[in-house]
Design an enzyme around this catalytic site. Structure first.
Site, PDB file in Angstrom:
ATOM      1  CD  GLU A 131     -56.934  65.462 114.606  1.00  0.00           C
ATOM      2  OE1 GLU A 131     -56.988  66.413 115.406  1.00  0.00           O
ATOM      3  OE2 GLU A 131     -56.468  64.359 114.893  1.00  0.00           O
ATOM      4  CG  ASP A 186     -56.823  61.806 113.229  1.00  0.00           C
ATOM      5  OD1 ASP A 186     -56.086  62.745 112.974  1.00  0.00           O
ATOM      6  OD2 ASP A 186     -57.598  61.763 114.217  1.00  0.00           O
ATOM      7  CD  GLU A 228     -53.513  58.677 116.012  1.00  0.00           C
ATOM      8  OE1 GLU A 228     -52.788  59.445 116.646  1.00  0.00           O
ATOM      9  OE2 GLU A 228     -54.497  58.108 116.507  1.00  0.00           O
ATOM     10  NE  ARG A 239     -68.495  61.636 113.914  1.00  0.00           N
ATOM     11  CZ  ARG A 239     -68.416  62.973 113.939  1.00  0.00           C
ATOM     12  NH1 ARG A 239     -67.264  63.587 113.744  1.00  0.00           N
ATOM     13  NH2 ARG A 239     -69.495  63.681 114.156  1.00  0.00           N
TER      14      ARG A 239
END
Ligand SMILES: *[C@@H]1O[C@H](CO)[C@@H](O)[C@H](O)[C@H]1NC(C)=O
Ligand SMILES: *[C@@H]1O[C@H](CO)[C@@H](O)[C@H](O)[C@H]1NC(C)=O
Ligand SMILES: *[C@@H]1O[C@H](CO)[C@@H](O)[C@H](O)[C@H]1NC(C)=O
Length: 291
Positions: free
Chosen positions: A101, A103, A105, A129
């Protein structure tokens, strides 16, 4: 003159036919709501989208197909005003328990801004991470370009074409890299007020609902995942696989300068510097050249 026009028309058709984004770009063609469809919408000619969060639910959209390597572009205008407790997530992800994944956000703020741009990467199910940044602009005033690029050598997070983060492939040294699983593109807007704003101390103010995030110009200029055969196909060094060309294997000096500017001025959290959190066992990639 007319032959020039014919040539230009032919070039145009060629460009349209061979740009996968032109074929498969719009939200209406390439994505679907998996959550909260009742109050979200694909608008205009299918290239505009809004996700809504109110007391009934948040909402989310995902791509019909998975991809491995390339560039995923999304233009987003974040929830304006008091957005405390809301999270707008935009990411690519595979499925299963050892998932990969990448990301972005966006964590809201009671005073409207600054937002927090939160990034993370999971490889083979392993995350933790996080790196966080402040935007150098008001992300609620207009659309900005958030692009996830990944290729066999490195993953890059871009904001308006400025690289804010790089994760390099150190698979040969035992650090898992997201190169074996197709990932779908997701975006969602949800209530995260148990943790998002000042560690959960600032709650969503439902009086100012609905919260709306706006999107446009989703483009997946990326290799279509067709199962395990794509692991080598998408990584092979061919002209069609433009992401494998040497240009994309390392930041140019100019891009490196931009990344340094962001890290020096807008980075607010780096897991690699959080020695307390890892009990002295900071993850191994933190000790390798990162850019
Ligand atoms: C968005 O950023 C990516 C990465 O820099 C770039 O390739 C793309 O052209 C940009 N798109 C727009 C609409 O500016
Ligand atoms: C919200 O914005 C204020 C400034 O208006 C800032 O001091 C604060 O750190 C921000 N909160 C979060 C959680 O980013
Ligand atoms: C996950 O990360 C931890 C900490 O870096 C490491 O010890 C572990 O081996 C990793 N697991 C996998 C499956 O990569």
């Amino acid at each position: 003159m007319s032959s020039l026009r014919t040539l230009l028309a032919a070039l145009f058709i060629f460009a349209v036919a061979f740009d996968p984004s032109a074929v498969n770009a719009k939200f209406s063609n390439s994505m679907y709501f998996y959550w909260g469809a009742h109050h979200s919408a694909i608008l205009g000619n299918g290239d505009d989208l809004q996700l809504v969060l109110d007391q009934t639910s948040g909402s989310g959209i995902k791509s019909k197909r998975p991809f491995l390597f390339g560039s995923i572009q999304m233009l987003i205008k974040l929830v304006p005003g008091n957005s405390a407790g809301t999270v707008t997530a935009y990411y690519v992800s595979s499925s299963g328990d050892r998932h990969d994944e990448i990301d972005f956000e966006f964590l809201g703020n009671a005073s409207g801004q600054p937002y927090t741009i939160h990034t993370n990467i999971y490889t083979q199910g392993n995350g933790s991470r996080e790196q966080q940044f402040r935007p150098w602009f008001d992300p609620t005033a207009d659309f900005h370009n958030y692009t996830i690029h990944w290729n066999p050598t490195e993953v890059m997070w871009y904001v308006d074409s400025v690289p804010i983060r790089v994760f390099r492939n150190y698979e040969n040294e035992g650090i898992a890299y997201p190169n074996k699983q197709g990932m779908r593109v997701y975006s969602s807007l949800w209530n995260a007020d148990i943790w998002a704003t000042q560690g959960g101390r600032v709650k969503i103010d439902w009086k100012v609902a609905p919260f709306i995030a706006r999107y446009r110009s989703f483009r997946a200029r990326a290799c279509k995942w067709n199962g395990p055969v794509s692991i080598s196909q998408c990584a092979s060094n061919t002209a069609a696989n433009w992401w494998t060309s040497p240009t994309y294997s390392k930041l140019s000096n100019a891009k490196f300068g931009q990344l340094t500017w962001v890290r020096d001025n807008y980075m607010i959290y780096d897991y690699c510097k959080d020695t307390k959190r890892f009990n002295g066992k900071t993850p191994p990639e933190c000790f390798k050249p990162q850019f």
